[in-house]
Design a protein around this motif. Sequence first.
Motif, PDB file in Angstrom:
ATOM      1  N   GLY A  30       0.773  -1.169   0.088  1.00 22.20           N
ATOM      2  CA  GLY A  30       0.182  -0.003  -0.033  1.00 22.20           C
ATOM      3  C   GLY A  30       0.921   1.216  -0.156  1.00 22.20           C
ATOM      4  O   GLY A  30       0.230   2.228   0.025  1.00 22.20           O
ATOM      5  N   HIS A  31       1.951   1.152  -0.368  1.00 18.81           N
ATOM      6  CA  HIS A  31       2.930   2.285  -0.340  1.00 18.81           C
ATOM      7  C   HIS A  31       2.962   3.112  -1.472  1.00 18.81           C
ATOM      8  O   HIS A  31       3.365   4.184  -1.803  1.00 18.81           O
ATOM      9  CB  HIS A  31       4.535   1.901   0.154  1.00 18.81           C
ATOM     10  CG  HIS A  31       4.820   1.389   1.200  1.00 18.81           C
ATOM     11  ND1 HIS A  31       4.163   2.142   2.698  1.00 18.81           N
ATOM     12  CD2 HIS A  31       5.145   0.250   1.715  1.00 18.81           C
ATOM     13  CE1 HIS A  31       4.621   1.246   3.498  1.00 18.81           C
ATOM     14  NE2 HIS A  31       4.927   0.121   3.145  1.00 18.81           N
ATOM     15  N   LEU A  32       2.700   2.328  -2.832  1.00 12.97           N
ATOM     16  CA  LEU A  32       2.657   2.939  -4.083  1.00 12.97           C
ATOM     17  C   LEU A  32       1.183   2.682  -4.712  1.00 12.97           C
ATOM     18  O   LEU A  32       0.926   1.451  -5.167  1.00 12.97           O
ATOM     19  CB  LEU A  32       3.619   2.332  -4.662  1.00 12.97           C
ATOM     20  CG  LEU A  32       4.059   2.762  -6.169  1.00 12.97           C
ATOM     21  CD1 LEU A  32       4.111   4.439  -6.223  1.00 12.97           C
ATOM     22  CD2 LEU A  32       5.089   2.166  -6.942  1.00 12.97           C
ATOM     23  N   PRO A  33       0.333   3.546  -5.021  1.00 13.34           N
ATOM     24  CA  PRO A  33      -0.748   3.159  -5.602  1.00 13.34           C
ATOM     25  C   PRO A  33      -0.558   3.364  -7.214  1.00 13.34           C
ATOM     26  O   PRO A  33       0.211   4.156  -7.783  1.00 13.34           O
ATOM     27  CB  PRO A  33      -1.785   4.569  -5.179  1.00 13.34           C
ATOM     28  CG  PRO A  33      -0.623   5.725  -5.014  1.00 13.34           C
ATOM     29  CD  PRO A  33       0.525   5.136  -4.555  1.00 13.34           C
ATOM     30  N   VAL A  34      -1.432   2.337  -7.907  1.00 10.91           N
ATOM     31  CA  VAL A  34      -1.380   2.294  -9.159  1.00 10.91           C
ATOM     32  C   VAL A  34      -2.257   3.439  -9.865  1.00 10.91           C
ATOM     33  O   VAL A  34      -3.319   3.460  -9.243  1.00 10.91           O
ATOM     34  CB  VAL A  34      -1.942   0.815  -9.708  1.00 10.91           C
ATOM     35  CG1 VAL A  34      -2.074   0.663 -11.017  1.00 10.91           C
ATOM     36  CG2 VAL A  34      -0.817  -0.353  -9.145  1.00 10.91           C
ATOM     37  N   GLY A  35      -1.749   4.244 -10.478  1.00  8.17           N
ATOM     38  CA  GLY A  35      -2.710   5.253 -11.191  1.00  8.17           C
ATOM     39  C   GLY A  35      -3.176   4.847 -12.387  1.00  8.17           C
ATOM     40  O   GLY A  35      -4.155   5.856 -12.829  1.00  8.17           O
ATOM     41  N   GLY A  36      -2.837   4.026 -12.882  1.00  8.94           N
ATOM     42  CA  GLY A  36      -3.371   3.693 -14.209  1.00  8.94           C
ATOM     43  C   GLY A  36      -3.134   2.452 -14.980  1.00  8.94           C
ATOM     44  O   GLY A  36      -1.888   1.873 -14.344  1.00  8.94           O
ATOM     45  N   LEU A  37      -3.201   2.163 -16.318  1.00 10.49           N
ATOM     46  CA  LEU A  37      -2.696   0.928 -16.834  1.00 10.49           C
ATOM     47  C   LEU A  37      -2.592   1.621 -18.370  1.00 10.49           C
ATOM     48  O   LEU A  37      -3.190   2.528 -18.795  1.00 10.49           O
ATOM     49  CB  LEU A  37      -3.883  -0.072 -16.963  1.00 10.49           C
ATOM     50  CG  LEU A  37      -4.359  -0.728 -15.770  1.00 10.49           C
ATOM     51  CD1 LEU A  37      -5.282  -1.886 -16.144  1.00 10.49           C
ATOM     52  CD2 LEU A  37      -3.046  -1.527 -15.300  1.00 10.49           C
TER      53      LEU A  37
END
Length: 69
Positions: A30-37
Amino acid sequence: MEDEIWLTVADAAEMASVSPFTVYSWIRRGHLPVGGLAPGGQKLFRHLDVARAEMATRSRAKRKLSPVA
């Protein structure tokens, strides 16, 4: 979104001087959110989110970046 710098897992790992496995660990914890694909399905991350994840994990581990020669 257009003005932001977006990174793949490989780009994020290179920027933070860590392995791609570490980037996946940041995501899982949970330290790095996925912003998109990306169109190919690769995860994308905002440059600033990668920098924050790196700083947070390094400060917790009490490790510092060594100068690149």
